[in-house]
Design an enzyme around this catalytic site. Structure first.
Site, PDB file in Angstrom:
ATOM      1  N   ASP A   1      -0.095  -4.358   0.944  1.00 31.86           N
ATOM      2  CA  ASP A   1      -0.574  -2.982   0.950  1.00 31.86           C
ATOM      3  C   ASP A   1      -1.970  -2.885   0.363  1.00 31.86           C
ATOM      4  O   ASP A   1      -2.799  -2.101   0.833  1.00 31.86           O
ATOM      5  CB  ASP A   1       0.395  -2.055   0.204  1.00 31.86           C
ATOM      6  CG  ASP A   1       0.753  -2.530  -1.203  1.00 31.86           C
ATOM      7  OD1 ASP A   1       0.240  -3.579  -1.641  1.00 31.86           O
ATOM      8  OD2 ASP A   1       1.566  -1.851  -1.867  1.00 31.86           O
TER       9      ASP A   1
ATOM     10  N   HIS B   1       3.349  -7.154   4.862  1.00 29.62           N
ATOM     11  CA  HIS B   1       4.653  -7.805   4.926  1.00 29.62           C
ATOM     12  C   HIS B   1       5.754  -6.770   5.110  1.00 29.62           C
ATOM     13  O   HIS B   1       5.584  -5.576   4.830  1.00 29.62           O
ATOM     14  CB  HIS B   1       4.910  -8.622   3.657  1.00 29.62           C
ATOM     15  CG  HIS B   1       4.871  -7.794   2.400  1.00 29.62           C
ATOM     16  ND1 HIS B   1       5.891  -6.936   2.040  1.00 29.62           N
ATOM     17  CD2 HIS B   1       3.932  -7.689   1.434  1.00 29.62           C
ATOM     18  CE1 HIS B   1       5.600  -6.347   0.906  1.00 29.62           C
ATOM     19  NE2 HIS B   1       4.409  -6.761   0.509  1.00 29.62           N
TER      20      HIS B   1
END
Length: 497
Positions: free
Chosen positions: A387, A88
């Protein structure tokens, strides 16, 4: 569910500031007409930069010019499919630093506020029509654009939207303009989009898709939900993976508490703010400090209205500093080096990444063999993730020298078909994929020949791209050698001491 939450939190702490940069290319290149050079030399073990430069790389400011290698090929090679996983975009911190004011950031989208993008206004209008789309599970109830004038914790910012509009535009130029990967009348089954159940991943995926296919028809789009941040679908049960993660977390804890300079720094930071050291640690201050840095805001200071330490007037107005930031970053560098030496994380990563890699391998093999009608193939797939999704994927591929996933990072798998070749000079493994080849690109840089499965391939051969057979064999067997197994099921259910 509790295990998933623990995984998400612990890995966030583990990787919050792993900002190792990708090395520079041997020479800067631009998008010229020549398509002969498709394997630029990229050095993933670059000299360490200072913490502030690294942090700005992590911020991924969208006003920077990028030279990218997506879509480059030899003449007469045909692009069959593209599979993309993204992190994102820029978001508001997940935690607040105690006794400080939260950073003042407006998350309402406005084309008149920087950073902006030529597609931003039309993106906002298009998202308002999203009710015409098809939404899996709870995704339909999530906002399709960030909408708070004072950002919520973890909310995607306008910077995050612009980052992915830019990513989508890059992929549009590479795959639509250059290779006509999708025609204007593409079919619903040709585009696969999936996201975790967070608004920041959903919105990031929609922004990239809009940049890639501007004003796409909502009626053709189905957005599917992944319940796990590992995108493991029905293959999430893996006890050995959880055990390796537990061992890695314990290693990390021992390394952290043995760092006396880090401990002194946390004590100094806590004293400056007038809070207990353990309270400050729990707030993961680096997350908020990065937000201040990325948005050009001064580092936070103690709230002058705080009464936390009324007997210590020296805490009033004291601030966190770049020096504090640099010490935390240095410790994270040391942690990364030790993590690679010990190897628990790499073993975890192989088992964490397998379900997504296997699904990608199956799609590529089907496209190469044309087992199904070409119109039913997912010609373009997009996974909008975190992540903690991308980091183990990079490690499993053998790209441990690559940068930790920055905001709006993208990992791309391209499938190519070459002109017919002579028998005996084709792809490893055969099986109908002899003319198929794969490229792996990370943030626009071609890292194919840094991957575990293609380091030994002769890039100067008559077909210099990496054979798809190498990738298939790696995913289905070779990648498990690090855990002394030959399959995912065997690796997941073996005893880990």
């Amino acid at each position: 569910m509790a295990a998933c939450l623990t995984l998400r939190f612990s890995l966030f702490l583990l990787f919050a500031v792993q900002l190792m940069p990708l090395g520079p290319m041997a020479e800067e290149v631009s998008r010229g007409k020549s398509r002969k050079r498709v394997n630029p030399v990229v050095h993933t073990d670059a000299p360490e930069l200072d913490p502030i430069t690294e942090a700005y790389n992590y911020c991924n400011l969208p006003n920077q010019t990028e030279h990218t290698w997506e879509g480059h090929s030899l003449a007469d090679y045909k692009l069959l499919s593209v599979h993309v996983m993204i992190r994102h975009g820029d978001r508001y911190p997940l935690y607040s630093i105690p006794q400080t004011k939260r950073p003042a950031i407006d998350c309402v989208l406005s084309a008149n506020r920087k950073p902006s993008h030529p597609l931003l206004s039309s993106f906002i209008s298009h998202m308002a029509q999203g009710g015409r789309g098809h939404w899996d599970a709870s995704l339909g109830s999530l906002p399709r654009v960030p909408s708070h004038s004072s950002c919520d914790l973890g909310e995607l910012t306008q910077t995050g939207i612009v980052q992915h509009l830019k990513n989508g535009e890059i992929l549009h130029q590479a795959y639509i303009k250059r290779h006509n990967l999708l025609s204007t009348d593409w079919l619903p089954k040709q585009v696969w989009v999936e996201s975790t159940g967070k608004s920041r991943t959903l919105q990031s995926g929609l922004a990239l898709l809009f940049g890639f296919l501007p004003n796409f028809p909502w009626s053709r789009l189905t957005v599917r939900q992944q319940w796990s941040t590992l995108f493991c679908g029905s293959s999430c049960d893996c006890p050995a993976r959880n055990r390796y993660l537990d061992l890695e977390q314990k290693r990390q804890y021992r390394q952290r508490i043995s760092d006396t300079e880090l401990e002194r720094t946390y004590i100094a930071m806590a004293t400056a703010l007038g809070v207990a050291t353990r309270t400050l640690r729990a707030a993961n201050p680096i997350d908020s400090l990065l937000c201040h840095l990325c948005h050009g805001l001064p580092f936070p200071c103690a709230n002058p209205n705080s009464n936390s330490h009324p007997m210590n007037p020296n805490t009033q107005g004291a601030c966190l500093t770049l020096g504090h930031f640099a010490v935390i970053r240095r410790q994270q560098r040391d942690d990364k080096r030790e993590r690679q030496e010990v190897g628990f994380y790499r073993r975890y990563a192989v088992l964490a990444a397998y379900p997504y890699l296997n699904r990608t391998a199956q799609r590529m093999e089907a496209a190469a063999k044309r087992k199904r009608k070409a119109t039913e193939e997912p010609v373009f797939s997009l996974a909008s993730a975190h992540d903690v999704t991308l980091a183990p994927l990079l490690s499993a591929l053998g790209l441990e020298g690559a940068a930790f996933p920055r905001f709006a990072a993208r990992l791309v798998f391209e499938l190519w078909k070459s002109p017919e070749m002579k028998e005996g000079k084709g792809n490893k493994g055969g099986g109908g994929v002899e003319n198929a080849f794969v490229r792996v690109l990370y943030n626009g840089q071609d890292l194919t020949f840094d991957t575990e499965f293609c380091r030994e391939h002769d890039r100067h051969a008559s077909h210099p791209l990496c054979p798809l057979g190498n990738f298939l064999h790696f995913v289905r067997r070779d990648m498990f050698s690090i855990v002394n197994a030959t399959s995912y099921q065997e690796a997941c259910h073996q005893t880990v001491l």
